[in-house]
Write a protein that holds these residues in place. Structure first.
Motif, PDB file in Angstrom:
ATOM      1  N   THR A 157       1.217  -1.192   0.326  1.00 30.07           N
ATOM      2  CA  THR A 157      -0.212   0.224  -0.124  1.00 30.07           C
ATOM      3  C   THR A 157       0.744   1.186  -0.582  1.00 30.07           C
ATOM      4  O   THR A 157       1.975   0.995  -0.029  1.00 30.07           O
ATOM      5  N   ASP A 158       0.738   2.108  -0.227  1.00 31.52           N
ATOM      6  CA  ASP A 158       1.310   3.366   0.005  1.00 31.52           C
ATOM      7  C   ASP A 158       1.698   4.029   1.457  1.00 31.52           C
ATOM      8  O   ASP A 158       2.693   4.797   1.325  1.00 31.52           O
ATOM      9  N   THR A 159       1.196   3.021   2.423  1.00 34.40           N
ATOM     10  CA  THR A 159       1.934   3.527   3.790  1.00 34.40           C
ATOM     11  C   THR A 159       3.024   2.426   4.099  1.00 34.40           C
ATOM     12  O   THR A 159       3.815   2.749   4.589  1.00 34.40           O
ATOM     13  N   TYR A 160       2.669   1.025   3.389  1.00 32.88           N
ATOM     14  CA  TYR A 160       3.710   0.453   4.258  1.00 32.88           C
ATOM     15  C   TYR A 160       3.857  -1.000   3.241  1.00 32.88           C
ATOM     16  O   TYR A 160       2.878  -1.323   1.743  1.00 32.88           O
ATOM     17  N   HIS A 161       4.587  -1.403   3.304  1.00 35.57           N
ATOM     18  CA  HIS A 161       4.945  -2.863   1.842  1.00 35.57           C
ATOM     19  C   HIS A 161       6.173  -3.970   2.944  1.00 35.57           C
ATOM     20  O   HIS A 161       7.120  -4.319   3.042  1.00 35.57           O
ATOM     21  N   PRO A 162       5.381  -4.760   3.964  1.00 32.28           N
ATOM     22  CA  PRO A 162       5.728  -5.965   4.563  1.00 32.28           C
ATOM     23  C   PRO A 162       5.496  -6.621   4.346  1.00 32.28           C
ATOM     24  O   PRO A 162       7.623  -6.934   4.573  1.00 32.28           O
ATOM     25  N   MET A 186       8.828   2.100   2.320  1.00 33.94           N
ATOM     26  CA  MET A 186       9.534   0.602   2.692  1.00 33.94           C
ATOM     27  C   MET A 186       9.837   1.594   3.642  1.00 33.94           C
ATOM     28  O   MET A 186      10.521   0.894   4.457  1.00 33.94           O
ATOM     29  N   THR A 187      10.233   3.173   3.678  1.00 30.76           N
ATOM     30  CA  THR A 187      10.646   3.499   4.915  1.00 30.76           C
ATOM     31  C   THR A 187      10.414   2.714   6.125  1.00 30.76           C
ATOM     32  O   THR A 187      10.687   2.782   7.032  1.00 30.76           O
ATOM     33  N   ASN A 188       9.151   3.256   5.469  1.00 31.67           N
ATOM     34  CA  ASN A 188       7.639   2.776   7.232  1.00 31.67           C
ATOM     35  C   ASN A 188       8.063   1.696   7.382  1.00 31.67           C
ATOM     36  O   ASN A 188       8.232   0.770   8.909  1.00 31.67           O
ATOM     37  N   SER A 189       8.149  -0.037   6.665  1.00 32.29           N
ATOM     38  CA  SER A 189       8.648  -0.805   6.505  1.00 32.29           C
ATOM     39  C   SER A 189       9.684  -1.263   7.438  1.00 32.29           C
ATOM     40  O   SER A 189       9.628  -1.490   8.489  1.00 32.29           O
ATOM     41  N   TRP A 190      10.867  -0.885   7.099  1.00 31.30           N
ATOM     42  CA  TRP A 190      11.945  -0.593   7.399  1.00 31.30           C
ATOM     43  C   TRP A 190      11.837  -0.393   9.301  1.00 31.30           C
ATOM     44  O   TRP A 190      12.436  -0.744   9.989  1.00 31.30           O
ATOM     45  N   LEU A 191      11.269   0.835   9.522  1.00 30.46           N
ATOM     46  CA  LEU A 191      10.989   1.738  10.578  1.00 30.46           C
ATOM     47  C   LEU A 191      10.221  -0.148  11.597  1.00 30.46           C
ATOM     48  O   LEU A 191      10.565   0.066  12.688  1.00 30.46           O
ATOM     49  N   TYR A 195      10.523  15.408   2.621  1.00 27.69           N
ATOM     50  CA  TYR A 195      10.262  13.902   2.063  1.00 27.69           C
ATOM     51  C   TYR A 195      10.414  13.026   3.524  1.00 27.69           C
ATOM     52  O   TYR A 195      11.142  11.513   3.433  1.00 27.69           O
ATOM     53  N   GLU A 196      10.635  13.661   4.270  1.00 20.46           N
ATOM     54  CA  GLU A 196      10.395  12.860   5.991  1.00 20.46           C
ATOM     55  C   GLU A 196       9.530  11.849   5.754  1.00 20.46           C
ATOM     56  O   GLU A 196       8.967  12.167   4.769  1.00 20.46           O
ATOM     57  N   VAL A 197      10.043  11.101   6.732  1.00 23.24           N
ATOM     58  CA  VAL A 197       9.198   9.766   7.600  1.00 23.24           C
ATOM     59  C   VAL A 197       7.903  10.469   7.741  1.00 23.24           C
ATOM     60  O   VAL A 197       7.375  11.300   8.058  1.00 23.24           O
ATOM     61  N   ASP A 198       7.084   9.487   7.953  1.00 24.06           N
ATOM     62  CA  ASP A 198       5.284  10.020   8.337  1.00 24.06           C
ATOM     63  C   ASP A 198       5.671   9.986  10.075  1.00 24.06           C
ATOM     64  O   ASP A 198       5.943   8.934  10.548  1.00 24.06           O
ATOM     65  N   SER A 199       5.405  11.285  10.146  1.00 25.30           N
ATOM     66  CA  SER A 199       4.939  11.195  11.449  1.00 25.30           C
ATOM     67  C   SER A 199       5.117  10.117  12.759  1.00 25.30           C
ATOM     68  O   SER A 199       5.544   9.831  13.780  1.00 25.30           O
ATOM     69  N   LYS A 200       3.538   9.819  12.099  1.00 22.86           N
ATOM     70  CA  LYS A 200       2.866   8.671  13.317  1.00 22.86           C
ATOM     71  C   LYS A 200       3.806   7.924  13.180  1.00 22.86           C
ATOM     72  O   LYS A 200       3.750   6.551  14.757  1.00 22.86           O
ATOM     73  N   VAL A 201       4.219   7.216  11.554  1.00 22.35           N
ATOM     74  CA  VAL A 201       5.146   5.397  11.640  1.00 22.35           C
ATOM     75  C   VAL A 201       5.691   5.999  12.426  1.00 22.35           C
ATOM     76  O   VAL A 201       6.200   5.256  13.327  1.00 22.35           O
ATOM     77  N   LEU A 202       6.646   7.337  12.754  1.00 19.45           N
ATOM     78  CA  LEU A 202       7.987   7.154  13.088  1.00 19.45           C
ATOM     79  C   LEU A 202       7.695   7.117  15.037  1.00 19.45           C
ATOM     80  O   LEU A 202       8.496   6.718  15.457  1.00 19.45           O
ATOM     81  N   ARG A 203       6.281   7.880  15.211  1.00 22.92           N
ATOM     82  CA  ARG A 203       5.627   7.965  16.777  1.00 22.92           C
ATOM     83  C   ARG A 203       6.235   6.526  17.126  1.00 22.92           C
ATOM     84  O   ARG A 203       6.720   5.934  17.995  1.00 22.92           O
ATOM     85  N   ASP A 204       5.416   5.570  16.667  1.00 25.77           N
ATOM     86  CA  ASP A 204       4.660   4.186  16.877  1.00 25.77           C
ATOM     87  C   ASP A 204       5.983   3.615  17.101  1.00 25.77           C
ATOM     88  O   ASP A 204       6.232   2.658  17.807  1.00 25.77           O
ATOM     89  N   ALA A 205       7.538   3.827  16.057  1.00 28.30           N
ATOM     90  CA  ALA A 205       8.279   2.628  15.876  1.00 28.30           C
ATOM     91  C   ALA A 205       8.925   3.087  16.934  1.00 28.30           C
ATOM     92  O   ALA A 205       9.612   1.985  17.685  1.00 28.30           O
ATOM     93  N   LEU A 206       9.290   4.337  17.343  1.00 24.80           N
ATOM     94  CA  LEU A 206      10.443   4.625  18.520  1.00 24.80           C
ATOM     95  C   LEU A 206       9.410   4.511  20.182  1.00 24.80           C
ATOM     96  O   LEU A 206      10.529   4.096  20.490  1.00 24.80           O
ATOM     97  N   ASP A 207       8.394   4.409  19.736  1.00 26.41           N
ATOM     98  CA  ASP A 207       7.626   3.411  20.807  1.00 26.41           C
ATOM     99  C   ASP A 207       7.926   1.981  20.715  1.00 26.41           C
ATOM    100  O   ASP A 207       7.568   1.387  22.539  1.00 26.41           O
ATOM    101  N   ILE A 208       7.944   1.225  20.127  1.00 29.60           N
ATOM    102  CA  ILE A 208       7.988  -0.086  20.302  1.00 29.60           C
ATOM    103  C   ILE A 208       9.343   0.091  20.496  1.00 29.60           C
ATOM    104  O   ILE A 208       9.771  -1.091  20.849  1.00 29.60           O
ATOM    105  N   ALA A 209      10.543   0.838  20.493  1.00 32.53           N
ATOM    106  CA  ALA A 209      11.779   0.204  20.097  1.00 32.53           C
ATOM    107  C   ALA A 209      12.073   0.841  21.539  1.00 32.53           C
ATOM    108  O   ALA A 209      13.594  -0.054  22.013  1.00 32.53           O
ATOM    109  N   LYS A 210      11.064   1.774  22.350  1.00 33.98           N
ATOM    110  CA  LYS A 210      12.205   1.756  23.676  1.00 33.98           C
ATOM    111  C   LYS A 210      11.979   0.447  24.615  1.00 33.98           C
ATOM    112  O   LYS A 210      12.541  -0.097  25.485  1.00 33.98           O
ATOM    113  N   GLU A 211      11.003  -0.938  24.016  1.00 33.71           N
ATOM    114  CA  GLU A 211      10.884  -2.473  24.229  1.00 33.71           C
ATOM    115  C   GLU A 211      12.138  -3.231  24.051  1.00 33.71           C
ATOM    116  O   GLU A 211      12.614  -3.896  24.456  1.00 33.71           O
TER     117      GLU A 211
END
Length: 306
Positions: free
Chosen positions: A125-130, A160-165, A183-199
């Motif tokens: 999709t335009d958001t993810y390519h898992p 692709m960037t979102n999926s790498w995140l 052309y930065e990454v989607d801010s919501k996807v980045l926040r989600d990734a950073l939250d997951i990264a804490k664990e």
């Protein structure tokens, strides 16, 4: 029953299990052993966006697993021509055992999955390519660069960037993303990734300097600057992405034995130089082939969850 819409919905253990199944099936195939675990099953493949690798890998994969794949373009079905997504989902999922969709809006595939009686796979999709990231990480494992990986992504802040995140956040490796300003990454996807990264302990950094991202990396990857549906922006993007082509000089900043990945199609002379792509053809085209094997692992894994 599980759907595969984004890596965000999966644990580290589940992602690695899917890839392990794919590696096992690949090993069997190379030995002339055909796993028929999906015998007599049917995969509906809905394409609102065309693709070489997605169609060939899913159709071939389903055949090798003993099943059958149906190619359904937007010209072949009523979806997008008046029939609601939920009605198409109810009908197709009552006749088929699994559905793969390659489309534009991520909300479309979410709606389809919510009404589907069978597993739904996001083919892009335009958001993810898992599914691409499953193949990428499988390739990293095979080439011995998955452990302690430092991945530098250079290019557009796209699906692709979102999926790498999501992959980095789930598996816990270091990811550096360099995009041009605007052309930065989607801010919501980045926040989600950073939250997951804490664990997970993942290290995620975003920046606008490709040299900073690549310096000391073990994997360097990129993607086309103008994705499908952005053709009218191509000339402007070529100007805006000046300095973001990955070439031999860029790779010299990475670690000595660093590997280059590209999900393809590659536009030589834009996001990657001709010489660099050809110098890394062994891993790039192994990565392309691994779409077949990773997705077979995914389909078998999803079938086992029912």
């Amino acid at each position: 029953m599980r759907h595969f819409l984004t890596l965000k919905d999966f644990t580290k253990e589940e992602i690695l299990e899917i890839i392990d199944i794919g590696l096992k099936i690949k090993k069997e195939l190379k030995a002339g052993i055909y796993n028929k675990e999906l015998e007599m099953q049917t995969l509906a493949m809905i394409f609102e966006k065309s693709s070489t690798r997605t169609r060939v890998s899913f159709e071939t994969g389903m055949f090798q697993l003993g099943g059958h794949a149906l190619f359904l373009s937007s010209r072949d079905i009523h979806l997008g021509r008046g029939e609601p997504v939920k009605d198409t989902a109810r009908v197709i999922s009552s006749m088929c055992d699994m559905v793969m969709i390659r489309t534009y809006e991520h909300s479309m595939i979410e709606e389809f999955a919510s009404y589907s009686k069978v597993p739904v796979i996001n083919g892009l999709t335009d958001t993810y390519h898992p599914v691409q990231l499953l193949a990428d990480y499988m390739t990293m494992i095979e080439f011995g660069v998955a452990e302690n990986a430092i991945v530098a992504y250079v290019g557009d802040g796209n699906n692709m960037t979102n999926s790498w995140l999501m992959l980095a956040a789930k598996l816990g490796f270091e990811l550096r993303i360099a995009t041009p300003k605007g052309y930065e990454v989607d801010s919501k996807v980045l926040r989600d990734a950073l939250d997951i990264a804490k664990e997970s302990g993942a290290i995620i950094r975003v920046m606008n300097d490709p040299k900073e991202a690549v310096r000391g990396a073990t994997i360097v990857t990129t993607d086309t600057w103008a994705s499908m549906g952005q053709e009218d922006e191509k000339e402007q993007r070529i100007k805006d992405f000046k300095g973001f082509m990955v070439d031999g000089l860029t790779m010299c900043l990475a670690q000595k034995d660093a590997k280059f990945l590209h999900c393809l199609p590659a536009y030589r002379g834009q996001e990657v130089s001709e010489e660099l792509l050809e110098d890394n053809a062994d891993i790039v085209f192994a990565e392309a082939e691994n779409r077949l094997h990773a997705q077979k692992g995914l389909m078998v894994w999803l079938d086992r969850q029912r």
